[in-house]
Design an enzyme around this catalytic site. Sequence first.
Site, PDB file in Angstrom:
ATOM      1  N   GLU A 191      -6.827   4.017   7.828  1.00 35.18           N
ATOM      2  CA  GLU A 191      -7.104   5.597   7.671  1.00 35.18           C
ATOM      3  C   GLU A 191      -8.007   5.798   6.437  1.00 35.18           C
ATOM      4  O   GLU A 191      -8.592   7.400   7.121  1.00 35.18           O
ATOM      5  CB  GLU A 191      -5.790   5.947   6.434  1.00 35.18           C
ATOM      6  CG  GLU A 191      -4.699   5.776   7.617  1.00 35.18           C
ATOM      7  CD  GLU A 191      -3.149   5.607   7.205  1.00 35.18           C
ATOM      8  OE1 GLU A 191      -3.148   5.100   5.837  1.00 35.18           O
ATOM      9  OE2 GLU A 191      -1.648   4.543   7.937  1.00 35.18           O
ATOM     10  N   HIS A 243      -9.595   0.432   4.586  1.00 34.96           N
ATOM     11  CA  HIS A 243      -8.325   0.914   5.338  1.00 34.96           C
ATOM     12  C   HIS A 243      -8.757   1.116   6.695  1.00 34.96           C
ATOM     13  O   HIS A 243      -9.444   2.591   6.078  1.00 34.96           O
ATOM     14  CB  HIS A 243      -7.148   1.478   4.301  1.00 34.96           C
ATOM     15  CG  HIS A 243      -5.776   1.385   5.065  1.00 34.96           C
ATOM     16  ND1 HIS A 243      -5.460   1.965   6.171  1.00 34.96           N
ATOM     17  CD2 HIS A 243      -4.843   0.361   4.694  1.00 34.96           C
ATOM     18  CE1 HIS A 243      -4.609   1.961   6.402  1.00 34.96           C
ATOM     19  NE2 HIS A 243      -4.265   1.391   5.980  1.00 34.96           N
ATOM     20  N   LYS A 265      -0.204   3.895  -0.476  1.00 30.19           N
ATOM     21  CA  LYS A 265      -0.470   5.662   0.304  1.00 30.19           C
ATOM     22  C   LYS A 265      -0.514   6.682  -0.337  1.00 30.19           C
ATOM     23  O   LYS A 265      -0.394   6.334  -1.453  1.00 30.19           O
ATOM     24  CB  LYS A 265       0.074   5.655   1.675  1.00 30.19           C
ATOM     25  CG  LYS A 265       0.181   4.299   2.107  1.00 30.19           C
ATOM     26  CD  LYS A 265      -0.362   3.969   3.677  1.00 30.19           C
ATOM     27  CE  LYS A 265       0.039   3.149   5.000  1.00 30.19           C
ATOM     28  NZ  LYS A 265      -0.096   3.109   6.605  1.00 30.19           N
ATOM     29  N   SER A 324       2.625  -2.603  10.610  1.00 24.98           N
ATOM     30  CA  SER A 324       4.592  -2.216  10.668  1.00 24.98           C
ATOM     31  C   SER A 324       5.684  -3.621  10.171  1.00 24.98           C
ATOM     32  O   SER A 324       6.679  -3.892  10.550  1.00 24.98           O
ATOM     33  CB  SER A 324       4.923  -1.783  11.920  1.00 24.98           C
ATOM     34  OG  SER A 324       4.719  -0.317  12.079  1.00 24.98           O
ATOM     35  N   ASN A 329       0.568  -1.132   0.402  1.00 20.25           N
ATOM     36  CA  ASN A 329       0.391   0.257  -0.006  1.00 20.25           C
ATOM     37  C   ASN A 329       0.771   0.993   0.249  1.00 20.25           C
ATOM     38  O   ASN A 329       1.444   1.556   0.972  1.00 20.25           O
ATOM     39  CB  ASN A 329      -1.184  -0.581   1.413  1.00 20.25           C
ATOM     40  CG  ASN A 329      -1.236   1.501   1.811  1.00 20.25           C
ATOM     41  OD1 ASN A 329      -1.562   2.200   0.446  1.00 20.25           O
ATOM     42  ND2 ASN A 329      -2.250   1.349   2.882  1.00 20.25           N
ATOM     43  N   GLY A 376       2.163   2.101  10.845  1.00 20.40           N
ATOM     44  CA  GLY A 376       2.845   3.215  10.936  1.00 20.40           C
ATOM     45  C   GLY A 376       3.379   3.375  11.511  1.00 20.40           C
ATOM     46  O   GLY A 376       4.081   4.462  12.224  1.00 20.40           O
ATOM     47  N   GLU A 432      -5.893  -6.047  10.387  1.00 25.30           N
ATOM     48  CA  GLU A 432      -4.507  -4.639  10.735  1.00 25.30           C
ATOM     49  C   GLU A 432      -4.793  -3.712  12.432  1.00 25.30           C
ATOM     50  O   GLU A 432      -5.612  -3.094  12.174  1.00 25.30           O
ATOM     51  CB  GLU A 432      -4.830  -3.395  10.081  1.00 25.30           C
ATOM     52  CG  GLU A 432      -4.006  -3.885   8.510  1.00 25.30           C
ATOM     53  CD  GLU A 432      -3.221  -3.049   7.437  1.00 25.30           C
ATOM     54  OE1 GLU A 432      -2.199  -3.248   6.654  1.00 25.30           O
ATOM     55  OE2 GLU A 432      -4.252  -2.177   6.781  1.00 25.30           O
TER      56      GLU A 432
HETATM   57  C1  PEP Z   1      -1.115  -0.187   6.048  1.00 19.83           C
HETATM   58  O1  PEP Z   1      -0.902   1.322   5.528  1.00 19.83           O
HETATM   59  O2  PEP Z   1      -1.572  -0.845   5.492  1.00 19.83           O
HETATM   60  C2  PEP Z   1       0.419  -0.818   6.572  1.00 19.83           C
HETATM   61  C3  PEP Z   1      -0.047  -2.100   7.120  1.00 19.83           C
HETATM   62  O3  PEP Z   1       1.895   0.207   6.745  1.00 19.83           O
HETATM   63  P1  PEP Z   1       2.724   0.092   7.405  1.00 19.83           P
HETATM   64  O4  PEP Z   1       3.362  -1.159   6.927  1.00 19.83           O
HETATM   65  O5  PEP Z   1       3.550   1.061   7.501  1.00 19.83           O
HETATM   66  O6  PEP Z   1       2.717  -0.719   9.150  1.00 19.83           O
END
Ligand code: PEP
Length: 255
Positions: A98, A96, A11, A214, A9, A174, A168
């Site tokens: 976000e 997601h 972003k 992460s 992703n 992040g 997630e």
């Molecule tokens: C994500 O945006 O779905 C995500 C898991 O980000 P990160 O790997 O940076 O934590």
Amino acid sequence: MKKQFIAGNWKMNLTMGEARSLAEKLCDESDNSDAVVDIGVFPAFVFLRDVCEILRGSKVYVGAQNMYLEKSGAFTGEVSGAMLRDVGCTHVIIGHSERRTIFRETNSMINSKLKAALSCGLKPIFCVGEKQEERDAERTNEVVGNQLSEGLAGLTSEQANELTIAYEPVWAIGTGKTATPEQANEVHSFIRNTIKSKYENDTAQCIRIQYGGSVNAENADNLLGQPEIDGALVGGASLEPGSFLDIVSAAVRLS
Ligand code: PEP
């Protein structure tokens, strides 16, 4: 054993030049992995057409990070599933955290988006996950269970078979803070049992459940080695071809 699915992703990151160059590197270097692992990238809308062209004929799927729930019309600033198909996308991320948190997407909107995506032939990655305070209050299963039941409302098992679910935990996205492999596996197992109680066992077994939060080259082996984890949704570490391909290699080793 299911094929692992490693998705990046991107972003709201990269310039057009950087997005093209990342796609070109993935196109050149992912060739040996595609037989045993599925790979996908999710660039910003404005890069989709170029990235689809670069990756056409490769085994790397391209998808969008979001779409709107209506087919067309006066929805300024929005993008429909048909538009995504038209530029070559096969996948789309829906729900997601976000989108849920910053853009106030509700389970009901996410349900409509899943239906809209499926109706035009896109394969959704449907994201679920709890916030830190919800985990601390031992409400993880309740929150994820609601996201699943409201998000999947009215979907047939044929439609559910087209989904990938991404677990997630919001506190791990992040932040550099990862769920332990055991914590992740436990929620994945809960998700699979929830799918099993809603649909047939075959659907529960065929749906891939990715972990996201992460994931990087160092922790990928331990996370992907868990029996209920079928891949990863990767944010930060997907912006560098080396780190993303190292995660793909971990999945290949475990296949
Ligand atoms: C994500 O945006 O779905 C995500 C898991 O980000 P990160 O790997 O940076 O934590």
